[in-house]
Write a protein that holds these residues in place. Structure first.
Motif, mmCIF file in Angstrom:
data_model
loop_
_atom_site.group_PDB
_atom_site.id
_atom_site.type_symbol
_atom_site.label_atom_id
_atom_site.label_comp_id
_atom_site.label_asym_id
_atom_site.label_seq_id
_atom_site.Cartn_x
_atom_site.Cartn_y
_atom_site.Cartn_z
ATOM 1 N N LEU A 158 54.729 -42.469 15.311
ATOM 2 C CA LEU A 158 54.813 -43.632 14.424
ATOM 3 C C LEU A 158 55.375 -43.228 13.064
ATOM 4 C CD1 LEU A 158 51.395 -45.320 15.278
ATOM 5 C CD2 LEU A 158 53.664 -46.145 15.925
ATOM 6 N N CYS A 159 54.909 -42.090 12.544
ATOM 7 C CA CYS A 159 55.418 -41.589 11.261
ATOM 8 C C CYS A 159 56.888 -41.187 11.387
ATOM 9 C CB CYS A 159 54.597 -40.389 10.797
ATOM 10 S SG CYS A 159 52.885 -40.769 10.352
ATOM 11 N N GLU A 160 57.231 -40.560 12.516
ATOM 12 C CA GLU A 160 58.610 -40.109 12.713
ATOM 13 C C GLU A 160 59.562 -41.299 12.805
ATOM 14 O OE1 GLU A 160 58.189 -37.771 16.212
ATOM 15 O OE2 GLU A 160 57.004 -36.214 15.202
ATOM 16 N N ALA A 161 59.137 -42.352 13.501
ATOM 17 C CA ALA A 161 59.976 -43.545 13.600
ATOM 18 C C ALA A 161 60.158 -44.199 12.233
ATOM 19 C CB ALA A 161 59.357 -44.536 14.581
ATOM 20 N N GLU A 162 59.092 -44.212 11.447
ATOM 21 C CA GLU A 162 59.173 -44.783 10.102
ATOM 22 C C GLU A 162 60.101 -43.960 9.218
ATOM 23 O OE1 GLU A 162 55.521 -46.320 7.953
ATOM 24 O OE2 GLU A 162 56.027 -44.596 6.696
ATOM 25 N N THR A 163 60.046 -42.640 9.359
ATOM 26 C CA THR A 163 60.909 -41.775 8.555
ATOM 27 C C THR A 163 62.377 -41.996 8.912
ATOM 28 O OG1 THR A 163 59.140 -40.136 8.540
ATOM 29 C CG2 THR A 163 61.295 -39.411 7.775
ATOM 30 N N GLU A 164 62.654 -42.200 10.186
ATOM 31 C CA GLU A 164 64.025 -42.500 10.596
ATOM 32 C C GLU A 164 64.506 -43.808 9.974
ATOM 33 O OE1 GLU A 164 64.468 -42.352 14.832
ATOM 34 O OE2 GLU A 164 63.392 -40.459 15.004
ATOM 35 N N VAL A 165 63.624 -44.777 9.893
ATOM 36 C CA VAL A 165 63.968 -46.052 9.260
ATOM 37 C C VAL A 165 64.292 -45.836 7.785
ATOM 38 C CG1 VAL A 165 62.983 -48.237 8.462
ATOM 39 C CG2 VAL A 165 62.721 -47.548 10.845
ATOM 40 N N ILE A 166 63.466 -45.039 7.096
ATOM 41 C CA ILE A 166 63.722 -44.747 5.682
ATOM 42 C C ILE A 166 65.081 -44.093 5.519
ATOM 43 C CG2 ILE A 166 62.977 -43.351 3.702
ATOM 44 C CD1 ILE A 166 60.088 -43.771 4.664
ATOM 45 N N SER A 167 65.398 -43.136 6.389
ATOM 46 C CA SER A 167 66.675 -42.437 6.320
ATOM 47 C C SER A 167 67.843 -43.404 6.482
ATOM 48 C CB SER A 167 66.731 -41.353 7.398
ATOM 49 O OG SER A 167 67.986 -40.706 7.397
ATOM 50 N N ARG A 168 67.757 -44.280 7.475
ATOM 51 C CA ARG A 168 68.848 -45.233 7.703
ATOM 52 C C ARG A 168 68.982 -46.219 6.553
ATOM 53 N NH1 ARG A 168 66.821 -44.996 13.160
ATOM 54 N NH2 ARG A 168 65.607 -46.904 12.849
ATOM 55 N N LEU A 169 67.868 -46.664 6.020
ATOM 56 C CA LEU A 169 67.914 -47.654 4.946
ATOM 57 C C LEU A 169 68.409 -47.059 3.633
ATOM 58 C CD1 LEU A 169 64.610 -49.638 5.616
ATOM 59 C CD2 LEU A 169 66.956 -50.429 5.989
ATOM 60 N N VAL A 170 67.988 -45.825 3.342
ATOM 61 C CA VAL A 170 68.448 -45.160 2.120
ATOM 62 C C VAL A 170 69.902 -44.733 2.265
ATOM 63 C CG1 VAL A 170 68.100 -43.129 0.663
ATOM 64 C CG2 VAL A 170 66.135 -44.454 1.422
ATOM 65 N N GLY A 171 70.290 -44.370 3.492
ATOM 66 C CA GLY A 171 71.678 -44.005 3.739
ATOM 67 C C GLY A 171 71.960 -42.529 3.594
ATOM 68 N N THR A 172 70.941 -41.704 3.762
ATOM 69 C CA THR A 172 71.150 -40.266 3.663
ATOM 70 C C THR A 172 70.006 -39.539 4.367
ATOM 71 O OG1 THR A 172 71.639 -38.449 2.136
ATOM 72 C CG2 THR A 172 69.884 -39.957 1.494
ATOM 73 N N HIS A 173 70.182 -38.237 4.537
ATOM 74 C CA HIS A 173 69.153 -37.371 5.106
ATOM 75 C C HIS A 173 67.916 -37.385 4.212
ATOM 76 C CE1 HIS A 173 67.470 -33.647 6.828
ATOM 77 N NE2 HIS A 173 67.297 -33.251 5.587
ATOM 78 N N VAL A 174 66.722 -37.440 4.808
ATOM 79 C CA VAL A 174 65.484 -37.408 4.028
ATOM 80 C C VAL A 174 64.526 -36.395 4.630
ATOM 81 C CG1 VAL A 174 65.720 -39.825 3.335
ATOM 82 C CG2 VAL A 174 64.345 -39.240 5.355
ATOM 83 N N GLN A 175 63.541 -36.002 3.839
ATOM 84 C CA GLN A 175 62.506 -35.066 4.281
ATOM 85 C C GLN A 175 61.136 -35.685 4.040
ATOM 86 O OE1 GLN A 175 63.537 -31.695 1.787
ATOM 87 N NE2 GLN A 175 64.425 -30.606 3.527
ATOM 88 N N ARG A 176 60.348 -35.818 5.071
ATOM 89 C CA ARG A 176 58.977 -36.297 4.921
ATOM 90 C C ARG A 176 58.107 -35.105 4.557
ATOM 91 N NH1 ARG A 176 55.904 -40.803 6.667
ATOM 92 N NH2 ARG A 176 57.728 -42.012 6.083
ATOM 93 N N LEU A 177 57.550 -35.121 3.363
ATOM 94 C CA LEU A 177 56.776 -33.984 2.862
ATOM 95 C C LEU A 177 55.290 -34.115 3.132
ATOM 96 C CD1 LEU A 177 58.495 -33.550 -0.633
ATOM 97 C CD2 LEU A 177 59.027 -32.370 1.512
ATOM 98 N N ALA A 178 54.782 -35.331 3.173
ATOM 99 C CA ALA A 178 53.345 -35.532 3.354
ATOM 100 C C ALA A 178 53.107 -36.911 3.940
ATOM 101 C CB ALA A 178 52.615 -35.397 2.010
ATOM 102 N N THR A 179 51.995 -37.055 4.656
ATOM 103 C CA THR A 179 51.638 -38.362 5.220
ATOM 104 C C THR A 179 50.139 -38.594 5.069
ATOM 105 O OG1 THR A 179 51.233 -37.501 7.462
ATOM 106 C CG2 THR A 179 53.475 -38.230 6.953
ATOM 107 N N ILE A 180 49.778 -39.839 4.873
ATOM 108 C CA ILE A 180 48.370 -40.219 4.800
ATOM 109 C C ILE A 180 47.691 -39.937 6.139
ATOM 110 C CG2 ILE A 180 46.800 -42.175 4.524
ATOM 111 C CD1 ILE A 180 48.883 -43.394 2.602
ATOM 112 N N ALA A 181 48.414 -40.179 7.226
ATOM 113 C CA ALA A 181 47.859 -39.958 8.560
ATOM 114 C C ALA A 181 47.467 -38.502 8.778
ATOM 115 C CB ALA A 181 48.874 -40.386 9.622
ATOM 116 N N HIS A 182 48.179 -37.588 8.108
ATOM 117 C CA HIS A 182 47.906 -36.154 8.250
ATOM 118 C C HIS A 182 46.781 -35.699 7.312
ATOM 119 C CE1 HIS A 182 48.571 -31.966 9.093
ATOM 120 N NE2 HIS A 182 48.876 -31.697 7.844
ATOM 121 N N GLY A 183 46.297 -36.619 6.468
ATOM 122 C CA GLY A 183 45.217 -36.281 5.560
ATOM 123 C C GLY A 183 45.642 -36.152 4.116
ATOM 124 N N ASP A 184 46.931 -36.337 3.836
ATOM 125 C CA ASP A 184 47.414 -36.288 2.455
ATOM 126 C C ASP A 184 47.081 -37.607 1.755
ATOM 127 O OD1 ASP A 184 48.880 -33.670 2.617
ATOM 128 O OD2 ASP A 184 49.985 -34.777 4.151
#
Length: 255
Positions: A202-228
């Motif tokens: 679910l997080c990975e799919a959301e990150t792909e959406v962010i990448s497509r919407l921003v229009g560039t490569h992105v890096q997910r550094l932290a997630t609430i689901a992971h405890g951050d």
């Protein structure tokens, strides 16, 4: 004023357990708004005076919480139904949970059901089926955000700022900022954190959406689901247009 039966005399408890009556979890350690919600869930239509008496709050204090819940659409106010002879003056107002307020009470129930459904999908269709499900779930979010970003231009950082506004409107409490190495998109709330803790697709799919919407490569550094505390996505400063294909890099902060 005579107190409604069952409104007062609640036994405080700090840890609710499955099957425990709502009155047993209305403890002083719970957030006041949650305690108000629990009482309304159990008692139904209740006056502000009855709520204040049960929770040990002044009329002004309980009114502040009820006003906030009214503004958020969690409760509605109605005139109290009086049977028999009615005295002088207007009937007291009673407060009732709305459907939205009731849904908030059952958040974890729905989360558990969603988790069970994804386990079934994984068991019967494998990880690819879970990935396909996750991608389909975020497709509608992507379409709404893309529509809200129509005037954002092509600059990735400007688009990230527009995306933050769109995500905030969707309930993610997001903000974007510029840092030395590019930009950063932060989401302070995650509606699916409980489920995504077990299914990172679910997080990975959301990150792909962010990448497509921003229009560039992105890096997910932290997630609430992971405890951050915050879902943090880094947007590297780089020339050129968006890369083709999947443009997602997940960087775990615990390694």
């Amino acid at each position: 004023m005579k107190k409604a039966a069952g409104v007062s005399g609640h036994r405080p408890a700090t840890v609710p357990v499955a099957g425990q009556p709502a009155s047993d979890v209305v403890g002083a350690d719970l957030p006041t708004r949650e305690r108000v919600t629990q009482l309304l869930l159990e008692q139904g239509a209740t006056t502000a005076a009855q709520l204040g008496s049960a929770l040990g709050l002044s009329p002004a204090a309980i009114r502040r919480h009820l006003d906030a819940m009214l503004a958020d659409g969690d409760v509605v106010a109605r005139e109290q139904t009086v049977r028999g002879h009615r005295g002088r003056g207007r009937p007291a107002k009673v407060f009732v949970l709305t459907d939205a307020g009731r849904v908030r009470c059952g958040t974890h129930h729905y989360d558990n059901m969603a988790t069970a459904a994804l386990r079934w999908i994984a068991r019967n269709g494998g990880s690819e089926a879970v990935e396909a499900f996750a991608a389909e779930q975020v497709s509608a979010l992507e379409a709404r955000c893309r529509s809200a970003m129509e005037d954002a231009g092509d600059d990735p950082l400007a688009r990230a700022e527009a995306l933050a506004g769109a995500l905030t409107a969707e309930g993610y409490a997001a903000n974007a900022s510029t840092i030395a190495s590019g930009g950063q998109l932060c989401q302070h709330h995650c509606p699916v954190a409980h489920v995504a803790a077990e299914f990172p697709q679910l997080c990975e799919a959301e990150t792909e959406v962010i990448s497509r919407l921003v229009g560039t490569h992105v890096q997910r550094l932290a997630t609430i689901a992971h405890g951050d505390g915050v879902c943090t996505t880094h947007i590297p400063a780089q020339p050129g247009r968006a890369q083709s294909g999947k443009t997602v890099t997940t960087v775990r902060t615990d390694r």
